[in-house]
Design a protein around this motif. Sequence first.
Motif, PDB file in Angstrom:
ATOM      1  N   THR A  87       0.880  -1.308   0.089  1.00 38.17           N
ATOM      2  CA  THR A  87      -0.119   0.117  -0.097  1.00 38.17           C
ATOM      3  C   THR A  87       0.869   1.133   0.088  1.00 38.17           C
ATOM      4  OG1 THR A  87      -1.553  -1.039   1.124  1.00 38.17           O
ATOM      5  CG2 THR A  87      -1.781   1.401   1.147  1.00 38.17           C
ATOM      6  N   TYR A  88       0.737   2.173  -0.950  1.00 38.60           N
ATOM      7  CA  TYR A  88       1.806   3.429  -1.065  1.00 38.60           C
ATOM      8  C   TYR A  88       0.655   4.541  -1.073  1.00 38.60           C
ATOM      9  CZ  TYR A  88       4.732   0.011  -2.767  1.00 38.60           C
ATOM     10  OH  TYR A  88       5.555  -1.270  -2.886  1.00 38.60           O
ATOM     11  N   SER A  89       1.256   5.516  -0.123  1.00 42.02           N
ATOM     12  CA  SER A  89       0.263   6.819  -0.093  1.00 42.02           C
ATOM     13  C   SER A  89       0.863   8.025  -0.840  1.00 42.02           C
ATOM     14  CB  SER A  89       0.510   7.038   1.450  1.00 42.02           C
ATOM     15  OG  SER A  89       0.049   8.286   1.722  1.00 42.02           O
ATOM     16  N   VAL A  90       0.187   8.551  -1.697  1.00 37.99           N
ATOM     17  CA  VAL A  90       0.475   9.849  -2.593  1.00 37.99           C
ATOM     18  C   VAL A  90      -0.626  11.019  -2.196  1.00 37.99           C
ATOM     19  CG1 VAL A  90       1.434   8.308  -4.547  1.00 37.99           C
ATOM     20  CG2 VAL A  90      -0.993   9.158  -4.418  1.00 37.99           C
ATOM     21  N   THR A  91       0.101  12.068  -2.401  1.00 35.66           N
ATOM     22  CA  THR A  91      -0.791  13.325  -2.259  1.00 35.66           C
ATOM     23  C   THR A  91      -1.340  13.615  -3.659  1.00 35.66           C
ATOM     24  OG1 THR A  91       0.917  14.966  -2.576  1.00 35.66           O
ATOM     25  CG2 THR A  91       0.055  14.148  -0.290  1.00 35.66           C
ATOM     26  N   GLU A  92      -0.547  13.153  -4.769  1.00 38.94           N
ATOM     27  CA  GLU A  92      -1.138  13.653  -6.250  1.00 38.94           C
ATOM     28  C   GLU A  92      -0.304  12.395  -7.154  1.00 38.94           C
ATOM     29  OE1 GLU A  92       0.163  17.697  -6.592  1.00 38.94           O
ATOM     30  OE2 GLU A  92       2.283  16.855  -7.167  1.00 38.94           O
ATOM     31  N   ALA A  93      -0.733  12.505  -8.248  1.00 40.36           N
ATOM     32  CA  ALA A  93      -0.351  11.687  -9.215  1.00 40.36           C
ATOM     33  C   ALA A  93       1.128  11.587  -9.480  1.00 40.36           C
ATOM     34  CB  ALA A  93      -1.133  11.644 -10.761  1.00 40.36           C
ATOM     35  N   SER A  94       1.900  12.959  -9.441  1.00 37.46           N
ATOM     36  CA  SER A  94       3.083  13.050  -9.710  1.00 37.46           C
ATOM     37  C   SER A  94       4.112  12.158  -8.811  1.00 37.46           C
ATOM     38  CB  SER A  94       3.667  14.446  -9.844  1.00 37.46           C
ATOM     39  OG  SER A  94       3.578  15.195  -8.652  1.00 37.46           O
ATOM     40  N   GLU A  95       3.584  12.011  -7.713  1.00 38.23           N
ATOM     41  CA  GLU A  95       4.389  11.299  -6.467  1.00 38.23           C
ATOM     42  C   GLU A  95       4.408   9.557  -6.944  1.00 38.23           C
ATOM     43  OE1 GLU A  95       3.063  14.324  -3.194  1.00 38.23           O
ATOM     44  OE2 GLU A  95       2.649  12.257  -2.671  1.00 38.23           O
ATOM     45  N   LEU A  96       3.783   9.192  -7.909  1.00 35.75           N
ATOM     46  CA  LEU A  96       3.682   7.621  -8.177  1.00 35.75           C
ATOM     47  C   LEU A  96       5.032   7.268  -8.603  1.00 35.75           C
ATOM     48  CD1 LEU A  96       0.418   7.411 -10.097  1.00 35.75           C
ATOM     49  CD2 LEU A  96       0.853   6.105  -7.969  1.00 35.75           C
ATOM     50  N   ARG A  97       5.425   5.877  -8.296  1.00 34.37           N
ATOM     51  CA  ARG A  97       6.799   5.499  -8.728  1.00 34.37           C
ATOM     52  C   ARG A  97       6.377   4.041  -9.539  1.00 34.37           C
ATOM     53  NH1 ARG A  97      10.283   6.188  -4.353  1.00 34.37           N
ATOM     54  NH2 ARG A  97      10.443   8.375  -4.045  1.00 34.37           N
ATOM     55  N   PRO A  98       6.938   3.958 -10.737  1.00 35.15           N
ATOM     56  CA  PRO A  98       6.511   3.088 -11.556  1.00 35.15           C
ATOM     57  C   PRO A  98       6.832   1.520 -10.657  1.00 35.15           C
ATOM     58  CG  PRO A  98       8.077   4.324 -12.613  1.00 35.15           C
ATOM     59  CD  PRO A  98       7.953   4.947 -11.233  1.00 35.15           C
ATOM     60  N   GLU A  99       7.958   1.418  -9.988  1.00 32.11           N
ATOM     61  CA  GLU A  99       8.154   0.142  -9.383  1.00 32.11           C
ATOM     62  C   GLU A  99       7.292  -0.210  -8.446  1.00 32.11           C
ATOM     63  OE1 GLU A  99      10.187   3.004  -9.231  1.00 32.11           O
ATOM     64  OE2 GLU A  99      11.115   3.231  -6.951  1.00 32.11           O
ATOM     65  N   TRP A 100       6.476   0.757  -7.749  1.00 28.83           N
ATOM     66  CA  TRP A 100       5.206   0.137  -6.989  1.00 28.83           C
ATOM     67  C   TRP A 100       4.513  -0.705  -7.623  1.00 28.83           C
ATOM     68  CZ3 TRP A 100       3.649   5.848  -4.944  1.00 28.83           C
ATOM     69  CH2 TRP A 100       4.725   6.331  -4.172  1.00 28.83           C
ATOM     70  N   VAL A 101       4.134  -0.404  -8.880  1.00 31.92           N
ATOM     71  CA  VAL A 101       2.973  -1.369  -9.517  1.00 31.92           C
ATOM     72  C   VAL A 101       3.768  -2.318 -10.373  1.00 31.92           C
ATOM     73  CG1 VAL A 101       1.202   0.391  -9.161  1.00 31.92           C
ATOM     74  CG2 VAL A 101       2.711   0.496 -11.313  1.00 31.92           C
TER      75      VAL A 101
END
Length: 293
Positions: free
Chosen positions: A248-262
């Motif tokens: 489970t990953y927490s972000v405040t907006e889309a730009s914080e996403l990291r490809p390795e998470w998914v």
Amino acid sequence: MQIIRAKTAGFCFGVDRAVKLTYDLLAQGRKVATLGPLIHNAQVVADLEAKGAVTCPDIDAVPDGYEVIIRSHGVTPDVYRTCEARGIPVIDATCPVVLRLQKRIKQAYDEGKRRVAVGETPLPPLILIYGKEGHAEVNGLVGQTEGTAIVIQNADELDGVDLSRDIMLYSQTTKSLEGFQRIVEEIRRRKKTGGFQYFDTICRQVATRLEKMRDFAASHDVVVFVSGAKSSNGKVLCEECRKVNPRTYSVTEASELRPEWVAGAETVGICGATSTPGWLMEEVAKRILNVEF
Ligand code: F3S
């Protein structure tokens, strides 16, 4: 990869009401100010500001000619008094659930004072609030007791509380039911004298989401939780998702996403707090699908 948004994620009734009301007022060309950000979501607050809303740190900073919108968390009685004294119009968007809780606490406090005044008891009950010290809603609740209520964030903090007195325990609306029950059990265990009444005042908009969100989080390979950094229920809900799904990953907006998470995930669940707008969760979902991110 399949991306699924949780049905239970997003604005709760109280937040939805406050946000819609503010957008309506701005659309009417009214000059509105909030005391602190309207909700714990930076993107929504920025959009409201772009449309003319002013976020003020306190009443002193409210510009002339502006009306004040009371946020869904509510405020202390002082704020209403000061606005009235200064002729600042108030639009009350306090969530009805919070408003009811404020009234209950005030009634309990006033009744305690009355009983002392007529000699029925030497001391009024001690009002305890399970909540986050300094949170706007909690400040508003403590304000109902002329600042005498004690705020505890967990059972350990009972160490400094005089449990020989009659105790009345309430909860901030967005706290966890388990945390509340732990405190109830601990007070029961420690209490040797005096009465103890407790009132589960946790909002069902949050409590009922917990169970559904746990199931949702457990049924996906990865969970992305979208929430403002200061959202209290966002922290609670995200933590619950993480308990059942460590990815489970927490972000405040889309730009914080990291490809390795998914990486390698077949299904990704998107969740949010009661102050997370639906469009922000959509943005996050779209970015995950975007091969270039
Ligand atoms: Fe109100 Fe419950 Fe939302 S108290 S602001 S409906 S979490």
